[in-house]
Design an enzyme around this catalytic site. Sequence first.
Site, PDB file in Angstrom:
ATOM      1  N   TYR A   1     -16.473 -27.896 -12.052  1.00 17.63           N
ATOM      2  CA  TYR A   1     -17.486 -26.931 -12.475  1.00 17.63           C
ATOM      3  C   TYR A   1     -18.543 -27.604 -13.342  1.00 17.63           C
ATOM      4  CZ  TYR A   1     -14.693 -22.911 -11.032  1.00 17.63           C
ATOM      5  OH  TYR A   1     -14.014 -21.979 -10.308  1.00 17.63           O
TER       6      TYR A   1
ATOM      7  N   GLN B   1      -7.974 -23.336  -0.708  1.00 21.62           N
ATOM      8  CA  GLN B   1      -9.249 -22.886  -0.130  1.00 21.62           C
ATOM      9  C   GLN B   1      -9.150 -21.516   0.564  1.00 21.62           C
ATOM     10  OE1 GLN B   1     -10.701 -26.136   2.116  1.00 21.62           O
ATOM     11  NE2 GLN B   1     -12.779 -25.909   1.368  1.00 21.62           N
TER      12      GLN B   1
ATOM     13  N   ARG C   1      -9.905 -24.303  -7.493  1.00 20.73           N
ATOM     14  CA  ARG C   1     -10.885 -24.623  -6.455  1.00 20.73           C
ATOM     15  C   ARG C   1     -10.494 -25.941  -5.808  1.00 20.73           C
ATOM     16  NH1 ARG C   1     -15.242 -21.369  -8.084  1.00 20.73           N
ATOM     17  NH2 ARG C   1     -15.924 -21.299  -5.932  1.00 20.73           N
TER      18      ARG C   1
ATOM     19  N   ASP D   1      -9.333 -18.686  -1.907  1.00 25.41           N
ATOM     20  CA  ASP D   1     -10.418 -18.776  -2.881  1.00 25.41           C
ATOM     21  C   ASP D   1     -11.441 -17.651  -2.683  1.00 25.41           C
ATOM     22  OD1 ASP D   1     -12.512 -19.484  -4.498  1.00 25.41           O
ATOM     23  OD2 ASP D   1     -12.745 -21.518  -3.732  1.00 25.41           O
TER      24      ASP D   1
ATOM     25  N   SER E   1     -15.134 -18.160  -3.760  1.00 21.97           N
ATOM     26  CA  SER E   1     -15.987 -18.810  -2.761  1.00 21.97           C
ATOM     27  C   SER E   1     -16.360 -17.854  -1.635  1.00 21.97           C
ATOM     28  CB  SER E   1     -15.291 -20.034  -2.161  1.00 21.97           C
ATOM     29  OG  SER E   1     -15.257 -21.073  -3.107  1.00 21.97           O
TER      30      SER E   1
HETATM   31  P1  NAD Z   1     -20.613 -21.440 -10.195  1.00 24.03           P
HETATM   32  O1  NAD Z   1     -20.798 -20.087  -9.584  1.00 24.03           O
HETATM   33  O2  NAD Z   1     -19.768 -21.574 -11.403  1.00 24.03           O
HETATM   34  O3  NAD Z   1     -22.069 -22.041 -10.523  1.00 24.03           O
HETATM   35  C1  NAD Z   1     -23.072 -22.088  -9.542  1.00 24.03           C
HETATM   36  C2  NAD Z   1     -23.802 -23.391  -9.631  1.00 24.03           C
HETATM   37  O4  NAD Z   1     -24.616 -23.417 -10.801  1.00 24.03           O
HETATM   38  C3  NAD Z   1     -22.918 -24.624  -9.694  1.00 24.03           C
HETATM   39  O5  NAD Z   1     -23.213 -25.477  -8.605  1.00 24.03           O
HETATM   40  C4  NAD Z   1     -23.291 -25.257 -11.031  1.00 24.03           C
HETATM   41  O6  NAD Z   1     -23.260 -26.666 -11.008  1.00 24.03           O
HETATM   42  C5  NAD Z   1     -24.701 -24.761 -11.235  1.00 24.03           C
HETATM   43  N1  NAD Z   1     -25.195 -24.825 -12.620  1.00 24.03           N
HETATM   44  C6  NAD Z   1     -24.549 -24.533 -13.769  1.00 24.03           C
HETATM   45  N2  NAD Z   1     -25.364 -24.751 -14.828  1.00 24.03           N
HETATM   46  C7  NAD Z   1     -26.560 -25.159 -14.332  1.00 24.03           C
HETATM   47  C8  NAD Z   1     -27.790 -25.532 -14.923  1.00 24.03           C
HETATM   48  N3  NAD Z   1     -27.957 -25.544 -16.258  1.00 24.03           N
HETATM   49  N4  NAD Z   1     -28.794 -25.921 -14.119  1.00 24.03           N
HETATM   50  C9  NAD Z   1     -28.620 -25.932 -12.762  1.00 24.03           C
HETATM   51  N5  NAD Z   1     -27.479 -25.591 -12.149  1.00 24.03           N
HETATM   52  C10 NAD Z   1     -26.453 -25.213 -12.917  1.00 24.03           C
HETATM   53  O7  NAD Z   1     -20.109 -22.505  -9.130  1.00 24.03           O
HETATM   54  P2  NAD Z   1     -19.275 -22.303  -7.797  1.00 24.03           P
HETATM   55  O8  NAD Z   1     -20.225 -22.101  -6.680  1.00 24.03           O
HETATM   56  O9  NAD Z   1     -18.227 -21.289  -8.032  1.00 24.03           O
HETATM   57  O10 NAD Z   1     -18.618 -23.725  -7.609  1.00 24.03           O
HETATM   58  C11 NAD Z   1     -18.069 -24.416  -8.721  1.00 24.03           C
HETATM   59  C12 NAD Z   1     -17.405 -25.709  -8.341  1.00 24.03           C
HETATM   60  O11 NAD Z   1     -16.265 -25.496  -7.559  1.00 24.03           O
HETATM   61  C13 NAD Z   1     -18.275 -26.614  -7.556  1.00 24.03           C
HETATM   62  O12 NAD Z   1     -18.010 -27.921  -8.003  1.00 24.03           O
HETATM   63  C14 NAD Z   1     -17.787 -26.490  -6.155  1.00 24.03           C
HETATM   64  O13 NAD Z   1     -18.062 -27.621  -5.368  1.00 24.03           O
HETATM   65  C15 NAD Z   1     -16.329 -26.358  -6.433  1.00 24.03           C
HETATM   66  N6  NAD Z   1     -15.625 -25.714  -5.337  1.00 24.03           N
HETATM   67  C16 NAD Z   1     -14.609 -26.394  -4.734  1.00 24.03           C
HETATM   68  C17 NAD Z   1     -13.916 -25.810  -3.690  1.00 24.03           C
HETATM   69  C18 NAD Z   1     -12.794 -26.536  -3.022  1.00 24.03           C
HETATM   70  O14 NAD Z   1     -12.601 -27.694  -3.239  1.00 24.03           O
HETATM   71  N7  NAD Z   1     -12.029 -25.883  -2.198  1.00 24.03           N
HETATM   72  C19 NAD Z   1     -14.243 -24.534  -3.275  1.00 24.03           C
HETATM   73  C20 NAD Z   1     -15.282 -23.871  -3.921  1.00 24.03           C
HETATM   74  C21 NAD Z   1     -15.964 -24.468  -4.968  1.00 24.03           C
END
Ligand code: NAD
Length: 386
Positions: A233, A132, A127, A135, A138
């Site tokens: 994450y 991107q 990620r 991904d 996403s």
């Molecule tokens: P995910 O599907 O794994 O989880 C969804 C959300 O649930 C996350 O925001 C997580 O913090 C939250 N979560 C987990 N446990 C929790 C709890 N107990 N209470 C409340 N919330 C909780 O996450 P995702 O959407 O796939 O994204 C994961 C990470 O990847 C994030 O940090 C996101 O910013 C990052 N990301 C980065 C890029 C990039 O840089 N290109 C792209 C996509 C995602």
Amino acid sequence: MKIAVAKEVEVGERRVALVPETVARLVKQGHQIQVEAGAGDRAYFTDDQYIAAGATVVTDAATLWGEAEVVLKVSPLQEREDGQSELNLLKPGAVLISFLNPLAEPEQIQQLADRQITAFSMEMIPRTSRAQSMDALSSQAALAGYKATLLAAAALPKFFPMLTTAAGTIRPAKVFVIGAGVAGLQAIATARRLGAMVEAFDIRPAVKEEVQSLGAKFVEVALAEETVAAGGYAKEVSEASKLQTQMAIAEHVKTADAVITTAQVPGKVAPLLVTAEMITQMQPGSVIVDLAADQGGNCAGTAAGKDVVFQGVTIMGPINLPASLPIHASQMYAKNISTLLQHLSLDGNLNLDFADDITDSACVTHAGVIRNERIKSALGAVPAVS
Ligand code: NAD
């Protein structure tokens, strides 16, 4: 390269790995694309459109899979209706690129290694900004978040927006989004566009600004432990922190018309955040959409793939929501997968550079072995001694 696009066999899967537009681009780059007959039907892409884009349509699955250097899919490998296993259809030495659910289904990854398949798991694309455009987690999560809000709006016996009419003033619905990752942020944005008042919570404090920039209120909970793991994450937090979170969000759940939960921790069962007691405090007619349903659910009473009514509150546990928007889901996935293909190729041939972090991370099997320690531990396998 000879690239095959397989027809998805998973029940309810309507996406296809390449759309005609991306086929045309790959053909232009010199690749030969073979598409299984009817592969795009459920996403409204016809065989004729694939042929017009330069692909060959193949009816016999054994020929398609058996001749391909690279097989592209959306869902992990399955048994087909005709009794053939997709794993056995793969030619040893071939490349497979698909979602493979490797942490939950490590046995299949072992089978791919045993069959000498070079497998790329779309879940393992890092990620990072550089990755991107590849991904798919996403791109597909954005579709799920959008659709989750629409499901909530359709099931709620109320308007989402505020209305001032001759028949009186309608207060806007209150939506509480738990988990503000990619899906959660898209759910927030969609609910705001529909005119709802939105609150959101996430254990990663870094998302506060993103939530606020979408016009939603961020619910803060100060936990006494680190909540962010490597890669950005969320971490699985202690029972004490889960309890503290539940207490802090209870008031917000109670007053919400719709709750959308998206909280997940990769490779773990989803945290239980909305308890049965909280649901009994909600107004009858309220709606919960639990996007973590297939990971165990964030909400007490969630049943994956079903709608359950508990004390007048509808709890929806949809699975594979991106497949319910198959045109855009396929278009976005096709862009992700074709960019990855380009990343893995040099002069039209596969050129695997394991010093590259995207290739290294996404390639889960090569030369007969599982290449990822987390998958090996999920399998309970002892890492090979070199
Ligand atoms: P995910 O599907 O794994 O989880 C969804 C959300 O649930 C996350 O925001 C997580 O913090 C939250 N979560 C987990 N446990 C929790 C709890 N107990 N209470 C409340 N919330 C909780 O996450 P995702 O959407 O796939 O994204 C994961 C990470 O990847 C994030 O940090 C996101 O910013 C990052 N990301 C980065 C890029 C990039 O840089 N290109 C792209 C996509 C995602």
